[in-house]
Motif scaffolding. Structure first.
Motif, mmCIF file in Angstrom:
data_model
loop_
_atom_site.group_PDB
_atom_site.id
_atom_site.type_symbol
_atom_site.label_atom_id
_atom_site.label_comp_id
_atom_site.label_asym_id
_atom_site.label_seq_id
_atom_site.Cartn_x
_atom_site.Cartn_y
_atom_site.Cartn_z
ATOM 1 N N LEU A 177 -34.018 51.946 12.312
ATOM 2 C CA LEU A 177 -34.213 50.585 13.267
ATOM 3 C C LEU A 177 -34.251 49.411 12.593
ATOM 4 C CD1 LEU A 177 -37.285 52.109 15.445
ATOM 5 C CD2 LEU A 177 -34.839 51.991 16.122
ATOM 6 N N MET A 229 -41.814 51.196 18.719
ATOM 7 C CA MET A 229 -40.709 51.897 18.592
ATOM 8 C C MET A 229 -40.546 52.775 17.460
ATOM 9 S SD MET A 229 -38.200 48.609 19.418
ATOM 10 C CE MET A 229 -36.538 49.425 19.126
ATOM 11 N N GLY A 253 -35.509 57.329 26.874
ATOM 12 C CA GLY A 253 -36.731 57.630 25.927
ATOM 13 C C GLY A 253 -37.184 58.859 26.644
ATOM 14 N N ARG A 302 -42.358 56.152 18.475
ATOM 15 C CA ARG A 302 -41.729 56.918 19.459
ATOM 16 C C ARG A 302 -40.317 57.757 18.767
ATOM 17 N NH1 ARG A 302 -40.997 53.349 24.843
ATOM 18 N NH2 ARG A 302 -39.843 55.520 25.444
ATOM 19 N N ILE A 349 -26.472 43.295 19.502
ATOM 20 C CA ILE A 349 -27.282 44.751 19.493
ATOM 21 C C ILE A 349 -27.489 45.168 20.939
ATOM 22 C CG2 ILE A 349 -28.762 46.337 18.302
ATOM 23 C CD1 ILE A 349 -28.824 43.998 16.285
ATOM 24 N N PRO A 373 -35.878 56.738 22.413
ATOM 25 C CA PRO A 373 -35.665 55.407 23.239
ATOM 26 C C PRO A 373 -34.709 54.416 23.038
ATOM 27 C CG PRO A 373 -37.427 55.470 21.931
ATOM 28 C CD PRO A 373 -36.934 56.772 21.922
ATOM 29 N N TRP A 374 -34.217 53.671 23.861
ATOM 30 C CA TRP A 374 -33.074 52.768 23.608
ATOM 31 C C TRP A 374 -33.791 51.652 22.723
ATOM 32 C CZ3 TRP A 374 -31.891 48.217 27.393
ATOM 33 C CH2 TRP A 374 -30.395 47.457 26.881
ATOM 34 N N LEU A 375 -33.268 51.427 21.545
ATOM 35 C CA LEU A 375 -33.423 50.568 20.730
ATOM 36 C C LEU A 375 -34.219 49.123 21.342
ATOM 37 C CD1 LEU A 375 -33.682 49.735 17.542
ATOM 38 C CD2 LEU A 375 -31.136 48.962 17.765
ATOM 39 N N CYS A 376 -33.418 48.688 22.357
ATOM 40 C CA CYS A 376 -33.713 47.510 22.780
ATOM 41 C C CYS A 376 -34.445 47.594 24.194
ATOM 42 C CB CYS A 376 -32.335 46.705 23.223
ATOM 43 S SG CYS A 376 -31.206 46.841 21.860
ATOM 44 N N GLN A 377 -35.078 48.468 24.427
ATOM 45 C CA GLN A 377 -35.969 48.871 25.530
ATOM 46 C C GLN A 377 -37.212 47.670 25.561
ATOM 47 O OE1 GLN A 377 -37.040 52.586 26.749
ATOM 48 N NE2 GLN A 377 -38.861 51.969 27.427
ATOM 49 N N PRO A 378 -37.839 47.425 24.487
ATOM 50 C CA PRO A 378 -38.926 46.484 24.236
ATOM 51 C C PRO A 378 -38.509 44.995 24.594
ATOM 52 C CG PRO A 378 -39.084 47.995 22.418
ATOM 53 C CD PRO A 378 -37.725 48.272 22.998
ATOM 54 N N THR A 414 -40.403 47.475 16.623
ATOM 55 C CA THR A 414 -41.683 47.350 16.738
ATOM 56 C C THR A 414 -42.486 48.515 16.203
ATOM 57 O OG1 THR A 414 -41.643 48.215 19.004
ATOM 58 C CG2 THR A 414 -41.290 45.693 18.893
#
Lengths: 522, 313
Positions: free
Chosen positions: B39, B47, A118, B50, A169, A124-129, B44
């Motif tokens: 996405l 996301m 990010g 961002r 994913i 940002p990486w889709l899976c960061q959260p 979220t």
């Protein structure tokens, strides 16, 4: 269900026949894909991109056919007593496509790269959260004490950590650092991984061709799902872009593709009569009708319950899925080890009860709008059946057909009364219930906004014991049947077909095609 | 003639400018955005926000428009949100595929339909006329997707003459390429032939009623001389306009035919761009379509003097 059983038996028989035969190496396997891939480096993902990349890159761990987690790039793992430290051992003999050995420090490099993306690229990486503490899981540190040992330190113990690492994913996979240049930028056209196939050619909008990686050393475990032995038999696999489902079926019948999804479920018999193998598996994509509980009308639980009583779930599912699955009004898929009759707990189909509840709530015939789209025909079909069933109970419903992007936008903002929807695949029941539990003011995508429910859900996500966790899930389902914050209908079945000369190919709940372990008549 | 051409080209500039404004406004007005579409339901709100910021679609619309227009004027159409490819080359590659199919189909359809329409007019009221006009009306009434699927089933699946997956064969030898575009060309050929036959017939009937045709016949000219020397040039002018319109429309998108025959053309690129709200791709495609319309109309206008000397004057 009869049809499902027949198909399952047929698939088992086919599998049995396939097992009895000796695999024949060689040949080209062509798999139809509805769209081209978006990237080789995983920065842009979708289902088709993930399917191809899973052949090039091995994830650390992966889902088996039964949705348990099995070994892949990591041959084993253990967790500390406090549940906060997870240690993975990289499989012996694992090498990249360029011949270099896989080192645990490469995984650390990849992890840092993904988590910092990010800041470095703006995307940002889709899976960061999933891993940064935005949800219930926070990874504090990743380290590599030696070449084959990879250690994850968590903020709090999480029984979901392993499932998250196996996600199709959001996972960590074997990516060679040689894929990037001195500035850290991914080299155009590079895809050096650890998987059973390596990139041969990407002809954009036409096909992605992968060739067998001869030096692939599989993990010592049987092939199952994405996990275990992924030895390739075919020399090459091509993911051929065929956007139209009818064209894909015609191409399969003409032998121009070997494997294709079957989207017109009512054509399964016809395809079998033509000599194709129709393979089916229980799905993991929850098909549901969303109810906006902040809507003046639908905020009344009596109205929501009346809607639930008005819907004949079994009939609706039978019609829209051609009997390939059964109704399931819960967050626990049929293929889950947690599934049991308790998860059929839901208001029964009873039009008279629905009418009584409507009268009690003072419903005056105000129309309710159901959003749907025709990109995914099943969502539209569900809306049509729903409209008819609601009419029987005296509820006026209107269907608003949007395009998918617009409906998705409304999903994100909570801008709907009812929405005929389909969630992406999720594997663990806690993750599935988590899709729709939460504070609507913070997350408009949440459907079930109740602090007590969130508390119960929190217990489920932190509970490691299977039986206790299952009891909590049963309690959650019972509460959902009382509140009716959403109308879960069923899990969309996975149906694919393979040509008569294809052996060893199997459909599985995650729906992604798998070219390893498959061979063709030579 | 050169002044006429330059004048038409100069007129195209404000037209294309208005198109940029219209397409930008329309694309932004439709609900949904590329971040959410990319996405999916996994995202979220943080996301999505961002990703919107990284795409630059969180800026005020006038700012986004000025940035895009400035880039377009300098020849940069941006990068696809879906796969990060530069939009200009992407559109050009796809346009070449669509154009090869469309030009071939329309040329063949014109070569068959114009004489057929003239014959129908010449034999007006006879069985030949009824037969030709009946076939033309039937072809005009068939939706291209249905006809395409039928052709696919008969020639691709049943007879196995042509590859069902056109995209794969496109990158092969010229023979494979010809086989790949044969079925889409046949589909468009049949679909467009109907309207051209009808127009050609109507225009020819109109011309055959003119006094100079009666005069030519009275002079004792043969029917073929009357038809080809006197009727054809005048009757072809309105048909030529129709062919220009058909070309403009088809070059801008034969998405249905491209989807059925798995051809990676401009139409499919546009439709996929709309589905995924890939703003740079959609804007670039529509701008390209508008440009093609302008150019095709210009060519049609420039060719008019060959058929109608009054225009040349």
């Amino acid at each position: 269900m009869k049809r499902q059983l027949t198909l399952t038996l047929a698939a088992l028989l086919a599998a049995g026949t396939a097992m009895a035969q000796e695999p024949q190496p060689g040949g080209v396997l062509k798999i139809a894909s509805t769209s081209d891939i978006r990237s080789l480096d995983g920065t842009r993902q979708d289902a088709n991109t993930d399917a191809v990349l899973h052949h090039i890159f091995d994830s650390l761990v992966a889902y088996r056919d039964d949705m348990t987690v099995g070994p892949l790039l990591a041959e084993s793992w253990e967790t500390s007593e406090d549940g906060k430290t997870w240690t993975f051992t990289i499989r012996d003999g694992a090498t990249y496509h360029n011949g270099k050995p896989v080192k645990a420090e490469d995984m650390v490099w990849l992890w840092d790269r993904l988590m910092a993306r990010g800041e470095t690229t703006g995307t940002p990486w889709l899976c960061q959260p999933v891993f940064d503490g935005s949800g219930s899981l926070k990874v504090n540190d990743v380290s590599a004490p030696d070449d084959r040992t990879l250690v994850f330190e968590l903020e709090d113990p999480s029984p979901l950590f392993l499932e998250r690492m196996a996600d199709v994913i959001c996972h960590i996979y074997g990516v060679s650092p040689d894929n990037v240049d001195a500035d850290g930028n991914w080299i155009e056209g590079s895809a050096i991984g650890t998987g059973p196939f390596k990139l041969k050619e990407w002809k954009k909008e036409q096909y992605v061709a992968l060739e067998k990686f001869d030096d692939y050393v599989p993990v010592d475990a049987p092939r199952s799902g994405y996990a275990g032995d992924r030895t390739a038999y075919v020399d090459e696999v091509q993911f051929v872009v065929v956007p139209d489902s009818s064209a894909a079926e015609a191409a399969a019948l003409a032998g121009q593709v070997d494997v294709t999804p079957l989207s017109n479920l009512d054509r399964a018999d016809e395809m079998e009569a033509e000599g194709m193998s129709v393979l089916s598996a229980p799905g993991l994509s929850l098909t549901a009708v969303l109810l906006q509980t902040q809507d003046p009308l639908l905020s009344d639980v009596r109205i929501r319950k009346a809607i639930a009583h008005a819907i004949d779930l079994e009939q609706l599912t039978e019609v829209t899925t051609s009997g390939l699955t059964k109704a399931n009004p819960s967050g626990v898929p049929l293929s889950s080890a947690y599934y049991g009759e308790e998860f059929a707990n839901w208001p029964d189909y009873d039009v008279e009860k629905a009418k009584a509840l409507l009268e009690d709530a003072g419903y005056d015939g105000t129309p309710i709008t159901i959003q749907a789209n025709k990109r995914y025909n099943s969502m539209y079909n569900n809306a049509v059946l729903l409209q008819a069933m609601l009419a029987q109970a005296g509820i006026t419903a209107e269907i608003e057909v949007l395009d998918w992007a617009a409906q998705l936008d409304n999903f994100f903002s909570g801008n709907f009364q009812m929405s005929s929807f389909g969630y992406s695949q999720r594997t663990d029941p806690a993750i599935i219930y988590g899709m729709f539990i939460g504070d609507k003011d913070t997350y408009p995508t949440a459907q079930w906004d109740d602090p007590k429910v969130s508390e119960l859900y929190g217990k489920i996500t932190s509970e490691a014991d299977f039986d206790t966790r299952r009891d909590l899930l049963v309690e959650l389902q019972a509460k959902m049947a009382q509140d009716v914050p959403i109308l879960p209908l069923h899990y969309w079945p996975v149906v694919q077909m393979a040509g008569p000369d294809v052996h060893g190919y199997e459909a599985w709940s995650l729906a992604k095609p798998r070219a390893w372990g498959v061979w063709k008549d030579q | 003639m050169i002044r006429f051409m330059l004048g038409r080209l100069a007129l195209a500039i404000p037209t294309l400018f208005i198109v940029t404004l219209a397409v930008f406004a329309m694309v932004r007005a439709i609900p949904g955005d590329p971040a959410s579409a990319m996405l999916g339901d996994l995202a979220t709100p943080e996301m999505v926000a961002r990703l919107k910021a990284s795409m630059g679609i969180d800026k005020p619309l006038p700012v986004q428009y000025v940035i895009w227009l400035g880039d377009v004027v300098s020849g940069d159409f941006g990068r696809s949100i879906g796969n990060d490819e530069p939009v200009g080359p992407l559109i050009w590659e796809r346009f070449k595929v669509s154009a090869s199919i469309v030009l071939l189909a329309v040329a063949l359809a014109s070569m068959v339909a114009v004489p057929a329409g003239m014959i129908a007019a010449w034999r007006q009221g006879t069985a030949t006329d009824l037969g030709l006009i009946g076939v033309a009306t039937l072809l005009l009434s068939i939706p291209s997707f249905w006809l395409g699927l039928m052709i696919l089933l008969v020639f691709g699946l049943g007879l196995g003459w042509f590859p069902i997956l056109g995209s794969q064969a496109l990158s092969g030898s010229w023979r494979e390429w010809a086989a790949a575009i044969a079925m889409p060309v046949l589909t468009l050929f049949l679909v467009e032939m109907g309207s051209i036959v009808r127009m050609s017939r109507a225009a020819t009937i109109d011309v055959l009623r003119q006094e100079y045709i009666t005069h030519a016949r009275a002079k004792g000219l043969s029917e073929s001389a009357v038809m080809w020397r006197h009727a054809f040039r005048n009757a072809f002018a309105p048909t030529w306009t129709l062919i220009g319109l058909i070309l403009g429309a088809l070059l801008g998108g034969i998405a249905v035919v491209e989807t059925v025959f798995t051809i990676p053309g401009l139409g499919r690129l546009l439709v996929e761009g709309i589905y995924t709200r890939d703003y740079p791709v959609v804007q670039g495609c529509i701008l390209m379509i508008a440009f093609v319309y302008v150019v095709v109309n210009l060519i049609v206008d420039m060719a008019y003097p060959f058929f109608d000397p009054k225009v040349a004057r």
